[in-house]
Design an enzyme around this catalytic site. Structure first.
Site, PDB file in Angstrom:
ATOM      1  N   TRP A  31       0.857  -1.200   0.000  1.00 26.36           N
ATOM      2  CA  TRP A  31       0.000   0.000   0.000  1.00 26.36           C
ATOM      3  C   TRP A  31       0.879   1.231   0.000  1.00 26.36           C
ATOM      4  O   TRP A  31       1.902   1.280   0.682  1.00 26.36           O
ATOM      5  CB  TRP A  31      -0.890   0.024   1.248  1.00 26.36           C
ATOM      6  CG  TRP A  31      -2.297  -0.406   0.978  1.00 26.36           C
ATOM      7  CD1 TRP A  31      -2.742  -1.680   0.816  1.00 26.36           C
ATOM      8  CD2 TRP A  31      -3.448   0.451   0.843  1.00 26.36           C
ATOM      9  NE1 TRP A  31      -4.095  -1.682   0.592  1.00 26.36           N
ATOM     10  CE2 TRP A  31      -4.555  -0.388   0.606  1.00 26.36           C
ATOM     11  CE3 TRP A  31      -3.648   1.831   0.908  1.00 26.36           C
ATOM     12  CZ2 TRP A  31      -5.840   0.108   0.435  1.00 26.36           C
ATOM     13  CZ3 TRP A  31      -4.917   2.330   0.744  1.00 26.36           C
ATOM     14  CH2 TRP A  31      -5.998   1.469   0.501  1.00 26.36           C
ATOM     15  N   GLU A  67      -0.682  -6.258   7.541  1.00 30.04           N
ATOM     16  CA  GLU A  67       0.000  -7.567   7.410  1.00 30.04           C
ATOM     17  C   GLU A  67       1.476  -7.516   7.827  1.00 30.04           C
ATOM     18  O   GLU A  67       2.170  -8.546   7.829  1.00 30.04           O
ATOM     19  CB  GLU A  67      -0.099  -8.060   5.960  1.00 30.04           C
ATOM     20  CG  GLU A  67      -1.473  -8.556   5.551  1.00 30.04           C
ATOM     21  CD  GLU A  67      -2.492  -7.449   5.339  1.00 30.04           C
ATOM     22  OE1 GLU A  67      -2.117  -6.382   4.820  1.00 30.04           O
ATOM     23  OE2 GLU A  67      -3.663  -7.645   5.728  1.00 30.04           O
ATOM     24  N   CYS A  89       3.215   2.702   5.209  1.00 26.25           N
ATOM     25  CA  CYS A  89       2.765   4.087   5.221  1.00 26.25           C
ATOM     26  C   CYS A  89       1.243   4.087   5.325  1.00 26.25           C
ATOM     27  O   CYS A  89       0.561   3.582   4.435  1.00 26.25           O
ATOM     28  CB  CYS A  89       3.209   4.775   3.934  1.00 26.25           C
ATOM     29  SG  CYS A  89       2.479   6.410   3.748  1.00 26.25           S
ATOM     30  N   HIS A  97     -10.326   3.648  10.127  1.00 27.80           N
ATOM     31  CA  HIS A  97      -9.419   2.598   9.680  1.00 27.80           C
ATOM     32  C   HIS A  97      -7.976   2.904  10.080  1.00 27.80           C
ATOM     33  O   HIS A  97      -7.239   2.040  10.553  1.00 27.80           O
ATOM     34  CB  HIS A  97      -9.558   2.499   8.158  1.00 27.80           C
ATOM     35  CG  HIS A  97      -9.050   1.234   7.590  1.00 27.80           C
ATOM     36  ND1 HIS A  97      -7.770   1.109   7.104  1.00 27.80           N
ATOM     37  CD2 HIS A  97      -9.640   0.028   7.433  1.00 27.80           C
ATOM     38  CE1 HIS A  97      -7.608  -0.129   6.662  1.00 27.80           C
ATOM     39  NE2 HIS A  97      -8.701  -0.805   6.854  1.00 27.80           N
ATOM     40  N   PHE A 122      10.437  -0.118  13.974  1.00 28.58           N
ATOM     41  CA  PHE A 122       9.198   0.548  13.549  1.00 28.58           C
ATOM     42  C   PHE A 122       9.507   1.563  12.444  1.00 28.58           C
ATOM     43  O   PHE A 122       9.944   2.677  12.710  1.00 28.58           O
ATOM     44  CB  PHE A 122       8.596   1.246  14.768  1.00 28.58           C
ATOM     45  CG  PHE A 122       7.240   1.824  14.558  1.00 28.58           C
ATOM     46  CD1 PHE A 122       6.098   1.070  14.779  1.00 28.58           C
ATOM     47  CD2 PHE A 122       7.081   3.152  14.157  1.00 28.58           C
ATOM     48  CE1 PHE A 122       4.833   1.614  14.601  1.00 28.58           C
ATOM     49  CE2 PHE A 122       5.819   3.698  13.984  1.00 28.58           C
ATOM     50  CZ  PHE A 122       4.701   2.925  14.210  1.00 28.58           C
TER      51      PHE A 122
HETATM   52  C1  DLZ Z   1      -7.409  -0.884   3.597  1.00 27.24           C
HETATM   53  C2  DLZ Z   1      -6.251   0.041   3.792  1.00 27.24           C
HETATM   54  C3  DLZ Z   1      -6.437   1.422   3.857  1.00 27.24           C
HETATM   55  C4  DLZ Z   1      -7.782   2.075   3.750  1.00 27.24           C
HETATM   56  N1  DLZ Z   1      -5.408   2.257   3.992  1.00 27.24           N
HETATM   57  C5  DLZ Z   1      -4.154   1.736   4.092  1.00 27.24           C
HETATM   58  C6  DLZ Z   1      -3.040   2.605   4.233  1.00 27.24           C
HETATM   59  O1  DLZ Z   1      -3.124   3.849   4.242  1.00 27.24           O
HETATM   60  N2  DLZ Z   1      -1.816   2.028   4.332  1.00 27.24           N
HETATM   61  C7  DLZ Z   1      -1.616   0.674   4.310  1.00 27.24           C
HETATM   62  O2  DLZ Z   1      -0.476   0.217   4.420  1.00 27.24           O
HETATM   63  N3  DLZ Z   1      -2.674  -0.160   4.177  1.00 27.24           N
HETATM   64  C8  DLZ Z   1      -3.920   0.326   4.047  1.00 27.24           C
HETATM   65  N4  DLZ Z   1      -4.979  -0.503   3.894  1.00 27.24           N
HETATM   66  C9  DLZ Z   1      -4.734  -1.961   3.753  1.00 27.24           C
HETATM   67  C10 DLZ Z   1      -4.644  -2.694   5.093  1.00 27.24           C
HETATM   68  O3  DLZ Z   1      -3.402  -2.442   5.735  1.00 27.24           O
HETATM   69  C11 DLZ Z   1      -4.746  -4.226   4.858  1.00 27.24           C
HETATM   70  O4  DLZ Z   1      -3.818  -4.617   3.875  1.00 27.24           O
HETATM   71  C12 DLZ Z   1      -6.138  -4.647   4.404  1.00 27.24           C
HETATM   72  O5  DLZ Z   1      -7.112  -4.178   5.322  1.00 27.24           O
HETATM   73  C13 DLZ Z   1      -6.245  -6.203   4.295  1.00 27.24           C
HETATM   74  O6  DLZ Z   1      -6.018  -6.813   5.570  1.00 27.24           O
END
Ligand code: DLZ
Length: 164
Positions: A31, A67, A89, A97, A122
């Site tokens: 992400w 994860e 990030c 969330h 971290f």
């Molecule tokens: C779903 C989600 C959202 C809305 N925002 C982020 C984010 O800003 N940064 C990030 O690393 N992951 C985000 N995720 C994904 C969640 O961390 C996770 O991968 C999903 O909820 C599946 O478990």
């Protein structure tokens, strides 16, 4: 101290031990991947600068920051790395969330440090905007990846001091 008052890439090199005989696992969230790749580059360059061997730097991806904890635990259980650096990030959105993910990763990493008695570092950016993340991933406030790499080297050294 707020990071807008500190450059994340600033440190005193004379206090950093040689990383020549250290092994590092790095878990990277996909992400916001432009940011997390910049964090990774900061880690990688800093480790090499302090003597780490390319062959001793292992990288794995996980889908998102949620994860990261399990990705880090899998490293601890299946490899002989000395430290695991966690890179993600999370950017504040309209829902809660953000809080749930940040709390989960923070708590998860704390528990891993104590469970495995090894340094899990971290390297998670938790920002209000993409611009704040850019500023901390090689931008005007430095690179949190650099900070994470230096922390890993220092914590491995500290652990070895106590063990020897
Ligand atoms: C779903 C989600 C959202 C809305 N925002 C982020 C984010 O800003 N940064 C990030 O690393 N992951 C985000 N995720 C994904 C969640 O961390 C996770 O991968 C999903 O909820 C599946 O478990």
């Amino acid at each position: 101290m707020a990071t807008n008052l500190k450059n994340l890439s600033d440190y005193k090199p004379e206090y950093v031990e040689d990383a020549n005989n250290m092994k590092f696992g790095i878990v990277v969230a996909e992400w916001n991947n432009e940011i997390t790749e910049s964090l990774y580059n900061g880690v990688y360059k800093t480790l090499l600068k302090h003597g780490a061997k390319e062959a001793n730097i292992y990288k794995k991806y996980v889908p998102g920051s949620f994860e990261l904890t399990l990705g880090a635990q899998l490293f601890a259980e299946n490899t002989d790395v000395d430290s695991i650096i966690i890179l993600g990030c999370v950017i504040q959105g309209e829902t809660r969330h953000f809080d749930y993910i940040c709390d989960s990763v923070t708590q998860g990493i704390t528990e891993l440090n104590l469970k495995y008695n090894m340094p899990f570092v971290f390297g998670l950016l938790t920002t209000n905007s993409i611009q704040q993340a850019i500023d901390r991933a090689g931008g005007k406030h430095g690179n949190k990846g650099t900070e994470a790499a230096i922390t890993a080297i220092k914590m491995i050294s500290l652990k070895r001091e106590f063990e020897n």
